[in-house]
Design an enzyme around this catalytic site. Sequence first.
Site, mmCIF file in Angstrom:
data_model
loop_
_atom_site.group_PDB
_atom_site.id
_atom_site.type_symbol
_atom_site.label_atom_id
_atom_site.label_comp_id
_atom_site.label_asym_id
_atom_site.label_seq_id
_atom_site.Cartn_x
_atom_site.Cartn_y
_atom_site.Cartn_z
ATOM 1 N N LEU A 1 0.856 -1.195 0.000
ATOM 2 C CA LEU A 1 0.000 0.000 0.000
ATOM 3 C C LEU A 1 0.885 1.236 0.000
ATOM 4 C CD1 LEU A 1 -3.134 0.335 0.518
ATOM 5 C CD2 LEU A 1 -2.527 0.759 2.895
ATOM 6 N N HIS A 2 0.744 2.083 -1.002
ATOM 7 C CA HIS A 2 1.552 3.312 -0.965
ATOM 8 C C HIS A 2 0.936 4.492 -1.705
ATOM 9 C CE1 HIS A 2 2.646 1.957 -4.965
ATOM 10 N NE2 HIS A 2 3.056 3.183 -5.208
#
Length: 367
Positions: free
Chosen positions: A202-203
């Site tokens: 997740l980024h």
Amino acid sequence: MLQILHVVGARPNFMKMAPVHQALTTTPSVQSRILHTGQHYDRLMSDVFFEDLRLPLPDVSLGVGSGSHAEQTAGIMIGFEKQVLSARPDVVVVYGDVNSTLAAALVSAKLGIPCAHVEAGLRSSDWAMPEEVNRVVTDRLARLLLVTEPSGRRNLEREGAAAGAIVETGNTMIDSLASLLAREGITARRPRPGRGLVLVTLHRPSNVDHAGRFETIISFLGTLAEDHDLVFPVHPRTRNQIESSAVGKRLKGRLELVEPLRYPAFVRRMVEAALIVTDSGGVQEESAYLGVPCLTLRSTTERPITVDAGTNIIESSCAGDLGGTARRLIAGSYPGIGENPVLRAAHWDGRAGERVAEALVRFGRSC
Ligand code: UD1
């Protein structure tokens, strides 16, 4: 001697460039050089990939680092312009959709240096994504457009790109994955027994930088962790947010938070996973090739081939039921590694780097 300069800056660029550089180093009368902008600079986000992909150290490093989009893009442009004015490459090659891609394409266009874009034509149609802005502008500036999937050609043609500028090459990131699998002797999936592994990445700013959205996602992951072993290699952007959000602090004990993994370790986790939950573009593609189900925490994808391949579900088609979708995905059945007919038809066969190299040489000699 044809001088080809590859511009890379962020983690996914390295996997896309490696097979092209390797193919060019064995092409006669070609000099293939690498410029690293320094957009990613932590050892685990950058240097280790050069080791794991068996790449030589970059010929030039700009060391630009983090900043706002304007600061980062401008810093790369200034440093890159100085380099190309002295080195005068015949062709500049840019990869993917990161700020380094856009910055180098802009400078090359202004200096009249032919620019080729690997992974051209992908479109999410979501202007809130910095990557979409980078993709569209880069494609307008590049003179050779190397596409990874059929949607790339369709989008470029719709936008008026010259048909002769577009070449369908397959996906060089999949070449890097296929070489690693061959080196490690991995020919089939080996899901981890027991509770089943869920691998999370997740980024994206749209998921990480808005507190409400971030908390919804972390709560969903906390629920998944009740029935599965979760492994979550944490991007620096996300780590900062987990440390500063209430739900992040509360649930962090339940999620196995680890540092960004090296490439071979990450691939081994993908091969073992019952499910991947991600907002990354590259991971949607890698999971499709590996035949691992993937739940993408986004409302769109610029890589529709992964949905057509049957492995990827986009959050916007889950009717708000992430938990039920995750369970259905885990229970599904998928083609083996490299066997998906949709991906095969798009030449995701481990030979894309050779095709890109051939197209670059033809293009460079014709300019
Ligand atoms: C960038 C790309 C994104 C790509 C991703 C892969 C753009 C607009 N975004 O996003 O498309 O999917 O890389 O990882 O180019 N940081 C570190 N160490 C590093 C790198 C970053 O600590 O080595 C921190 C910095 O505080 C920085 C933040 O992470 O502010 C974000 O880095 P940045 O390169 O701006 O964007 P990414 O989120 O990594």
